[in-house]
Design a protein around this motif. Structure first.
Motif, PDB file in Angstrom:
ATOM      1  N   GLY A   1      56.461 -22.598 -22.963  1.00 32.46           N
ATOM      2  CA  GLY A   1      57.545 -21.562 -23.429  1.00 32.46           C
ATOM      3  C   GLY A   1      58.654 -22.133 -23.787  1.00 32.46           C
ATOM      4  O   GLY A   1      59.551 -21.341 -24.071  1.00 32.46           O
ATOM      5  N   VAL A   2      58.952 -23.555 -24.105  1.00 30.26           N
ATOM      6  CA  VAL A   2      60.140 -23.669 -24.956  1.00 30.26           C
ATOM      7  C   VAL A   2      59.401 -24.388 -26.540  1.00 30.26           C
ATOM      8  O   VAL A   2      58.417 -24.675 -26.544  1.00 30.26           O
ATOM      9  N   THR A   3      60.490 -23.908 -27.223  1.00 30.50           N
ATOM     10  CA  THR A   3      60.443 -24.268 -28.897  1.00 30.50           C
ATOM     11  C   THR A   3      60.135 -25.769 -28.921  1.00 30.50           C
ATOM     12  O   THR A   3      60.516 -26.618 -28.426  1.00 30.50           O
ATOM     13  N   ASP A   4      58.899 -25.704 -29.753  1.00 31.44           N
ATOM     14  CA  ASP A   4      58.405 -27.390 -29.940  1.00 31.44           C
ATOM     15  C   ASP A   4      59.351 -28.144 -30.747  1.00 31.44           C
ATOM     16  O   ASP A   4      60.354 -27.561 -31.316  1.00 31.44           O
TER      17      ASP A   4
ATOM     18  N   ILE B   1      63.243 -17.190 -19.858  1.00 34.31           N
ATOM     19  CA  ILE B   1      62.913 -17.057 -21.365  1.00 34.31           C
ATOM     20  C   ILE B   1      63.473 -15.724 -21.521  1.00 34.31           C
ATOM     21  O   ILE B   1      64.038 -15.183 -22.531  1.00 34.31           O
TER      22      ILE B   1
ATOM     23  N   VAL C   1      55.517 -20.763 -32.709  1.00 33.53           N
ATOM     24  CA  VAL C   1      55.455 -21.278 -31.402  1.00 33.53           C
ATOM     25  C   VAL C   1      54.801 -20.208 -30.292  1.00 33.53           C
ATOM     26  O   VAL C   1      53.623 -20.668 -29.893  1.00 33.53           O
ATOM     27  N   ILE C   2      55.410 -19.310 -30.080  1.00 35.10           N
ATOM     28  CA  ILE C   2      54.717 -18.442 -28.753  1.00 35.10           C
ATOM     29  C   ILE C   2      54.677 -16.860 -29.316  1.00 35.10           C
ATOM     30  O   ILE C   2      55.035 -16.059 -28.753  1.00 35.10           O
TER      31      ILE C   2
ATOM     32  N   VAL D   1      61.534 -17.182 -35.760  1.00 38.12           N
ATOM     33  CA  VAL D   1      60.797 -18.532 -36.031  1.00 38.12           C
ATOM     34  C   VAL D   1      60.035 -18.890 -34.953  1.00 38.12           C
ATOM     35  O   VAL D   1      58.762 -19.319 -35.014  1.00 38.12           O
ATOM     36  N   GLU D   2      60.687 -18.828 -33.844  1.00 32.64           N
ATOM     37  CA  GLU D   2      59.972 -19.290 -32.291  1.00 32.64           C
ATOM     38  C   GLU D   2      58.843 -18.513 -32.172  1.00 32.64           C
ATOM     39  O   GLU D   2      57.899 -18.979 -32.032  1.00 32.64           O
TER      40      GLU D   2
ATOM     41  N   PRO E   1      55.260 -16.841 -20.825  1.00 35.86           N
ATOM     42  CA  PRO E   1      55.542 -18.272 -20.417  1.00 35.86           C
ATOM     43  C   PRO E   1      56.539 -18.547 -19.473  1.00 35.86           C
ATOM     44  O   PRO E   1      56.369 -19.470 -18.678  1.00 35.86           O
ATOM     45  N   SER E   2      57.704 -17.841 -19.457  1.00 28.48           N
ATOM     46  CA  SER E   2      58.579 -17.764 -18.369  1.00 28.48           C
ATOM     47  C   SER E   2      59.360 -16.583 -18.255  1.00 28.48           C
ATOM     48  O   SER E   2      59.842 -15.899 -19.300  1.00 28.48           O
TER      49      SER E   2
ATOM     50  N   ILE F   1      59.834 -27.800 -34.257  1.00 34.60           N
ATOM     51  CA  ILE F   1      60.679 -26.910 -34.837  1.00 34.60           C
ATOM     52  C   ILE F   1      62.182 -26.911 -34.536  1.00 34.60           C
ATOM     53  O   ILE F   1      62.969 -26.743 -35.234  1.00 34.60           O
TER      54      ILE F   1
END
Lengths: 128, 168
Positions: free
Chosen positions: B73-76, A42, A88-89, A83-84, A38-39, B79
């Motif tokens: 790339g950022v948390t939704d 991060i 999510v990713i 969790v993230e 993603p980046s 969430i």
């Protein structure tokens, strides 16, 4: 520190070193999943947080100063990233097929349990 | 002497005991400093404002002014809303029962720091000079809860310092 705390601390330190090693390999351009990455920022944020917690806790341990709140903060951070990652990713940072990344992913729940155990134990010792 | 209490006396005792219940936000706020009380109210206000605003499109509308891809790339948002709600619940329950209060605050600041660091990192690659003022407002709004959390942790440490000193 008690004996069990020392053992848990050594295991946690080993895991953190493995994680940082994985980050170093990422920056060196090895086994990254560039199409899913993603980046890089991060990544840098995560490296910074893991290094900061590891250094701050180690310094406090070496100085013999209280560090329970730092362990609590590290456990919370670890939970939030968990969790993230899984909601999510998922697997977006490293190729999970790689042995080092795969083993670190597999050991992650154990690492989190040890961190929570360490936080509860240290907090109860320091606030008693 | 008759040691049995009359009905009125029992009712009065129950009423006075209820008024000083140790498991109440009112009592636990009362034993803290005015600064801690105000910060606690302000933090709750911020959390409620976030929970309210996250349900609307205001935040995403504001983000559109900044030249950045909101979803990469950022948390939704869902969430983040869940995490804020959980931390809001934790801090308030901890205050009500006066247990794990400082731990809740430390957890909140740790997760919040990570959240804003990743959120800001998203922008670094895309920010231009025209985005400065919307981004500055964006940063300021995020710094308010962080300042409140730092103040609350400092106040709690100051409050519990005499207990720690007397034990050592």
């Amino acid at each position: 520190m008690t004996r069990s705390e020392r053992i848990v601390f050594a295991l946690l330190a080993a895991y953190a070193c493995g994680l940082l090693g994985l980050h170093v390999l990422y920056y060196a351009g090895l086994f990254t999943s560039t199409e899913r990455d993603p980046s890089v920022w991060i990544h840098l944020t995560r490296t910074f947080f893991v290094t900061s917690f590891f250094l701050m806790i180690s310094i406090q341990v070496a100085r013999g100063r209280p560090f329970s709140l730092l362990v609590v903060a590290a456990a919370s951070y670890s939970g939030a990233t968990f969790v993230e990652d899984f909601l999510v990713i998922e697997s977006s940072f490293f190729l999970p097929e790689h042995p080092l990344a795969g083993s670190l992913y597999a050991l992650r729940p154990l690492f989190m349990l040890m961190l929570v155990y360490s936080a509860v134990l240290r907090r109860s010792i320091e606030s008693a | 002497m008759n040691d049995k209490l009359s009905k009125e006396e029992i009712e009065a005792l129950a009423a006075s005991a209820g008024a000083v219940s140790l498991n109440s936000i009112a009592y636990n706020l009362h034993i803290r400093s005015q600064l801690a009380r105000r910060s606690f109210y302000a933090l709750n206000l911020c959390a409620l404002a976030f929970l309210f605003v996250s349900g609307t499109g205001i935040m995403e509308g504001w983000l559109d002014q900044v030249n950045a891809p909101p979803e990469q790339g950022v948390t939704d948002l869902k969430i983040r809303t869940l995490l804020v709600f959980l931390l809001f619940l934790c801090v308030n329950l901890a205050m009500t029962f006066d247990r794990f209060y400082i731990e809740s605050l430390v957890s909140a600041i740790s997760i919040y720091l990570y959240a804003i660091a990743t959120r800001f990192s998203q922008f670094y690659e895309y920010l231009t000079l025209e985005d400065v003022w919307p981004f500055a407002v964006f940063v300021l709004i995020r710094l308010i809860p962080m300042t409140l959390l730092i103040v609350l942790i400092r106040e709690e440490q100051r409050r519990t310092a005499p207990d720690r000193d007397s034990l050592s």
